[in-house]
Write an enzyme that holds these catalytic residues in place. Structure first.
Site, PDB file in Angstrom:
ATOM      1  N   CYS A   1      43.108  53.952 -18.348  1.00 33.64           N
ATOM      2  CA  CYS A   1      42.251  53.793 -19.523  1.00 33.64           C
ATOM      3  C   CYS A   1      40.786  54.144 -19.220  1.00 33.64           C
ATOM      4  O   CYS A   1      40.474  55.302 -18.989  1.00 33.64           O
ATOM      5  CB  CYS A   1      42.409  52.376 -20.085  1.00 33.64           C
TER       6      CYS A   1
ATOM      7  N   HIS B   1      48.637  52.213 -21.035  1.00 36.45           N
ATOM      8  CA  HIS B   1      48.732  51.023 -20.177  1.00 36.45           C
ATOM      9  C   HIS B   1      50.155  50.842 -19.640  1.00 36.45           C
ATOM     10  O   HIS B   1      50.997  50.233 -20.300  1.00 36.45           O
ATOM     11  CB  HIS B   1      48.317  49.771 -20.959  1.00 36.45           C
TER      12      HIS B   1
ATOM     13  N   GLU C   1      51.102  48.870 -17.368  1.00 37.17           N
ATOM     14  CA  GLU C   1      51.360  47.467 -17.012  1.00 37.17           C
ATOM     15  C   GLU C   1      51.747  46.629 -18.226  1.00 37.17           C
ATOM     16  O   GLU C   1      52.203  45.497 -18.093  1.00 37.17           O
ATOM     17  CB  GLU C   1      50.123  46.861 -16.333  1.00 37.17           C
TER      18      GLU C   1
END
Length: 357
Positions: free
Chosen positions: A247, A332, A334
């Site tokens: 990001c 993202h 995660e």
């Protein structure tokens, strides 16, 4: 209590006050996730923004503090169509209403969030005010809204001191530009020893600790505001240490290597964004939260090449750096928007560091 949402273009929405009754000016953005509202509220990347949830019913499974992405919420304000005041979930320990009150965050419910989202999509992200003052003066408020800037928010959300999560595997230096908790957890669960550094830590200090790899985290705001951090990222790029960036970290690495970024019309915020791996052709459904994007036309083809692209609007979603053990993604991996198939990127990073020890 009545509340009002006032946009800088003069639109006024009337609804009911939730959370704190204080007045706030912020950048108004929308998120298309159907679940994960607590993760949204506690994601440091939302610092300086008030979030409108497009899903019409929010709060029905309550608040579970284990799901927070940081120790506190970072949103400036919260905007929903309908707020569930009686959550039903065996894990729930609180309500959104009490959560917002406890953290002094103003909000508004009962407005037409679909109409608000259409305005933001057509005109672009804009500033707004949430207020309970019924005697507001648009001639006074609109110039104030137009002047508002989020400024340097990375320094506001980063950790204050270095922290180590023990592990027997590769040593990872995680630069905290507003890191979601699950980034460190995803590395730690794979055996990595994770050392979390404040955003303004110098490259010399990080490299002196001899990490096996460096992670550049997500974070809020305009990446071009992070002038001193970009200089340190350039030094990390010049080292031989493997780097994985997510990001904001992805944008900062691009800026550090001569590329440019620009603000998107209304950004990508939600848990349902399709991204395509340009090497394999496979499409992943990803979680995203960003208002800026790397301009691939400014890439030096000798330095980096696009690795992922957004299927909806063809904007860049990742870069692979030529001749370097460096790759970066805008989305993202995660996060858990449902599918977790992009989490393989953590395994790729660990392989770059020499694998599990």
């Amino acid at each position: 209590m009545k509340a009002f949402l006032i946009l800088e273009d003069g639109h006024v929405f009337s609804g009911t006050s939730i959370g704190s009754a204080r007045e706030v000016i912020s950048e108004i953005v929308f998120n298309t996730s159907m679940t994960g509202y607590l993760e949204v509220m506690t994601d440091p990347s939302y610092a300086g923004q008030a979030v409108c949830m497009t899903y019409p019913l929010i709060g029905n499974y309550g608040i579970c503090y284990e799901d927070q992405e940081s120790n506190r919420p970072w949103i400036d304000g919260y905007i929903v169509r309908e707020l569930s005041r009686i959550p039903s979930n065996f894990r729930s320990v609180d309500t959104i209403q009490h959560f917002l009150e406890k953290h002094d965050i103003p909000g508004i419910c009962g407005i037409d969030t679909r109409a608000l989202t259409k305005i933001l999509r057509e005109k672009g992200t804009m500033n707004g005010m949430i207020t309970v003052n019924e005697n507001f003066d648009l001639d006074d408020i609109i110039p104030r809204l137009q002047k508002y800037r989020t400024g340097k928010v990375v320094e506001k959300v980063t950790c204050r001191e270095k922290k180590v999560l023990p592990g027997k595997g590769p040593k990872v230096a995680l630069m905290d530009f507003g890191a979601k908790r699950n980034i460190a957890r995803s590395l730690n669960e794979r055996g990595c020893q994770v050392t979390i550094y404040p955003a303004l830590t110098t490259a010399e200090e990080i490299l002196a600790d001899q990490p096996d790899g460096i992670m550049l985290s997500n974070g809020p705001g305009d990446p071009k505001e992070c002038t001193s951090i970009i200089q340190e990222v350039k030094k990390l790029y010049d080292s031989q240490v493997p780097i994985f960036a997510i990001c904001l970290g992805h944008q900062l690495m691009a800026l550090a290597t001569g590329a440019d970024t620009h603000k998107m019309k209304y950004g990508h915020r939600g848990g349902n964004h399709p991204v395509k791996d340009l090497k394999t052709g496979r499409v992943y459904i990803s979680s995203q939260n960003h208002g800026y994007v790397v301009d691939t036309e400014t890439l030096d083809e000798r330095v980096a090449r696009p690795a992922f692209v957004n299927v909806n609007d063809q904007t860049n979603e990742g870069l692979e750096y030529i001749g370097k053990n460096i790759f970066t993604v805008q989305f993202h991996p995660e996060a858990c928007p449902g599918p977790q198939d992009s989490s393989y990127l953590f395994e790729r990073f660990i392989e770059m560091m020499g694998g599990t020890k």
